[in-house]
Design a protein around this motif. Sequence first.
Motif, PDB file in Angstrom:
ATOM      1  N   LEU A 181      56.475 -18.291 112.598  1.00 45.58           N
ATOM      2  CA  LEU A 181      56.844 -17.883 113.949  1.00 45.58           C
ATOM      3  C   LEU A 181      57.125 -16.384 114.002  1.00 45.58           C
ATOM      4  N   ARG A 182      57.688 -15.843 112.914  1.00 46.55           N
ATOM      5  CA  ARG A 182      57.954 -14.411 112.836  1.00 46.55           C
ATOM      6  C   ARG A 182      56.658 -13.609 112.871  1.00 46.55           C
ATOM      7  N   VAL A 183      55.637 -14.084 112.155  1.00 53.93           N
ATOM      8  CA  VAL A 183      54.334 -13.413 112.177  1.00 53.93           C
ATOM      9  C   VAL A 183      53.768 -13.397 113.590  1.00 53.93           C
ATOM     10  N   MET A 184      53.848 -14.529 114.281  1.00 53.45           N
ATOM     11  CA  MET A 184      53.325 -14.605 115.643  1.00 53.45           C
ATOM     12  C   MET A 184      54.142 -13.741 116.592  1.00 53.45           C
ATOM     13  N   GLN A 185      55.441 -13.645 116.347  1.00 52.90           N
ATOM     14  CA  GLN A 185      56.294 -12.782 117.154  1.00 52.90           C
ATOM     15  C   GLN A 185      55.895 -11.325 116.979  1.00 52.90           C
ATOM     16  N   ASN A 186      55.533 -10.949 115.768  1.00 53.15           N
ATOM     17  CA  ASN A 186      55.156  -9.567 115.485  1.00 53.15           C
ATOM     18  C   ASN A 186      53.784  -9.209 116.039  1.00 53.15           C
ATOM     19  N   LYS A 188      52.066 -11.055 118.557  1.00 51.89           N
ATOM     20  CA  LYS A 188      52.002 -11.419 119.984  1.00 51.89           C
ATOM     21  C   LYS A 188      50.707 -12.122 120.393  1.00 51.89           C
ATOM     22  N   ILE A 189      49.686 -12.070 119.537  1.00 48.84           N
ATOM     23  CA  ILE A 189      48.424 -12.746 119.830  1.00 48.84           C
ATOM     24  C   ILE A 189      48.134 -13.721 118.698  1.00 48.84           C
ATOM     25  N   VAL A 190      47.869 -14.965 119.047  1.00 52.42           N
ATOM     26  CA  VAL A 190      47.632 -16.008 118.045  1.00 52.42           C
ATOM     27  C   VAL A 190      46.199 -16.505 118.182  1.00 52.42           C
ATOM     28  N   GLU A 191      45.443 -16.383 117.078  1.00 55.28           N
ATOM     29  CA  GLU A 191      44.052 -16.843 117.143  1.00 55.28           C
ATOM     30  C   GLU A 191      44.007 -18.370 117.084  1.00 55.28           C
ATOM     31  N   PRO A 192      42.880 -18.972 117.505  1.00 48.70           N
ATOM     32  CA  PRO A 192      42.824 -20.423 117.730  1.00 48.70           C
ATOM     33  C   PRO A 192      43.234 -21.291 116.555  1.00 48.70           C
ATOM     34  N   PHE A 193      42.694 -21.045 115.358  1.00 45.39           N
ATOM     35  CA  PHE A 193      42.958 -21.960 114.243  1.00 45.39           C
ATOM     36  C   PHE A 193      44.422 -21.929 113.816  1.00 45.39           C
ATOM     37  N   THR A 194      45.037 -20.751 113.852  1.00 47.83           N
ATOM     38  CA  THR A 194      46.463 -20.668 113.543  1.00 47.83           C
ATOM     39  C   THR A 194      47.271 -21.401 114.601  1.00 47.83           C
ATOM     40  N   GLU A 240      66.230 -32.896 111.975  1.00 45.40           N
ATOM     41  CA  GLU A 240      65.003 -33.328 112.640  1.00 45.40           C
ATOM     42  C   GLU A 240      64.909 -32.730 114.041  1.00 45.40           C
ATOM     43  N   ILE A 241      66.017 -32.718 114.760  1.00 46.11           N
ATOM     44  CA  ILE A 241      66.025 -32.176 116.126  1.00 46.11           C
ATOM     45  C   ILE A 241      65.792 -30.673 116.104  1.00 46.11           C
ATOM     46  N   VAL A 242      66.387 -29.974 115.120  1.00 50.46           N
ATOM     47  CA  VAL A 242      66.198 -28.521 114.995  1.00 50.46           C
ATOM     48  C   VAL A 242      64.722 -28.203 114.779  1.00 50.46           C
ATOM     49  N   GLN A 243      64.061 -28.950 113.896  1.00 49.91           N
ATOM     50  CA  GLN A 243      62.636 -28.740 113.651  1.00 49.91           C
ATOM     51  C   GLN A 243      61.839 -28.840 114.941  1.00 49.91           C
ATOM     52  N   THR A 244      62.165 -29.853 115.737  1.00 48.07           N
ATOM     53  CA  THR A 244      61.423 -30.088 116.972  1.00 48.07           C
ATOM     54  C   THR A 244      61.628 -28.957 117.974  1.00 48.07           C
ATOM     55  N   PHE A 245      62.867 -28.536 118.171  1.00 52.82           N
ATOM     56  CA  PHE A 245      63.151 -27.518 119.170  1.00 52.82           C
ATOM     57  C   PHE A 245      62.692 -26.132 118.741  1.00 52.82           C
ATOM     58  N   ILE A 246      62.614 -25.869 117.430  1.00 55.67           N
ATOM     59  CA  ILE A 246      62.107 -24.582 116.963  1.00 55.67           C
ATOM     60  C   ILE A 246      60.675 -24.362 117.449  1.00 55.67           C
ATOM     61  N   LEU A 247      59.887 -25.447 117.494  1.00 48.69           N
ATOM     62  CA  LEU A 247      58.475 -25.348 117.846  1.00 48.69           C
ATOM     63  C   LEU A 247      58.166 -25.740 119.286  1.00 48.69           C
ATOM     64  N   ALA A 248      59.169 -26.224 120.011  1.00 50.56           N
ATOM     65  CA  ALA A 248      58.920 -26.747 121.360  1.00 50.56           C
ATOM     66  C   ALA A 248      58.362 -25.684 122.293  1.00 50.56           C
ATOM     67  N   ASP A 249      58.938 -24.473 122.262  1.00 48.68           N
ATOM     68  CA  ASP A 249      58.496 -23.408 123.163  1.00 48.68           C
ATOM     69  C   ASP A 249      57.053 -23.016 122.874  1.00 48.68           C
ATOM     70  N   PHE A 250      56.731 -22.895 121.572  1.00 46.85           N
ATOM     71  CA  PHE A 250      55.360 -22.545 121.206  1.00 46.85           C
ATOM     72  C   PHE A 250      54.388 -23.612 121.695  1.00 46.85           C
ATOM     73  N   CYS A 251      54.734 -24.886 121.518  1.00 51.99           N
ATOM     74  CA  CYS A 251      53.842 -25.970 121.926  1.00 51.99           C
ATOM     75  C   CYS A 251      53.587 -25.948 123.429  1.00 51.99           C
ATOM     76  N   LEU A 267      51.466 -14.517 123.591  1.00 53.41           N
ATOM     77  CA  LEU A 267      52.833 -15.005 123.710  1.00 53.41           C
ATOM     78  C   LEU A 267      53.724 -13.993 124.411  1.00 53.41           C
ATOM     79  N   PRO A 268      54.485 -14.423 125.422  1.00 55.63           N
ATOM     80  CA  PRO A 268      55.461 -13.534 126.055  1.00 55.63           C
ATOM     81  C   PRO A 268      56.558 -13.170 125.076  1.00 55.63           C
ATOM     82  N   SER A 269      57.276 -12.100 125.362  1.00 54.16           N
ATOM     83  CA  SER A 269      58.387 -11.686 124.503  1.00 54.16           C
ATOM     84  C   SER A 269      59.470 -12.757 124.475  1.00 54.16           C
TER      85      SER A 269
END
Length: 272
Positions: A181-186, A188-194, A240-251, A267-269
């Motif tokens: 997530l840090r890489v994607m934050q840095n 800001k553009i995520v290619e399809p396979f990633t 388990e809940i932390v794992q889910t919410f960490i990725l919820a916004d990205f999904c 990705l927005p800031s």
Amino acid sequence: MKPTRRPLKAVSSWLRRQPPKVKAFLAVVSGMVALVLLRAIVHDHDNLFVAAEAVHSIGILVLIYKLTKEKTCAGISLKSQELTAIFLAVRLYCSFVMEYDIHTVLDLATLATTLWVIYMIRFKLRSSYMEEKDDLALYYVLLPCAVLALVVHPSTSHLFANRIAWAFCVYLEAVSVLPQLRVMQNTKIVEPFTAHYVFALGVARFLSCAHWVLQVLDSRGHLLVALGYGLWPPMVLISEIVQTFILADFCYYYVKSSLGGQLLMHLPSGVV
């Protein structure tokens, strides 16, 4: 005459206008509805955990396709892959000394493919690795998990070291995606396979979380007692809940981009 907007686009526009608290409330409600549907559809809820591991494996296969066909590892976090390999190796050890089942076989396959991805990034495709973007130090993740495992761990009859290892892999799995997530934050553009890979992780985390929540509901809380006493049972669910919410916004943004026909995710800031 003004054309009518597509329903999905209208809903997406409405969601974007809502304040964070409303979005969080809607996310919780959506999760609860999904749990109710899964409980009605899936009779053996242990299958949800197997499905979670299978989806994780599919995500790894997507990465393998990217590495072999496109000959680049740009946008992939080596540190997330290393953390994944660590928690899988520890979980495999715990499986062999505590309980050997189908999950052990699935973990072994996922570990093997993860190690292959690490090899490709480190040696074969090193020139395309975005090391300057993958800047989250591993000790920021490993040390808190180790300390927490020493403090809060199972109270079963297994050896003390094995109980610590079990807790450590549970906590590490919950946060292993942070470097990615840090890489994607840095960037800001995520290619399809990633993006496909991270979305697969999000789906896997939700299925795993649903497995534990539904198991607790089905057993009327007896599962928590079986896990031991003290803080450990609720910590398993919290992880388990932390794992889910960490990725919820990205999904959410992944689905939005897919419905909009976008190949690249912008990705927005503050999203990840």
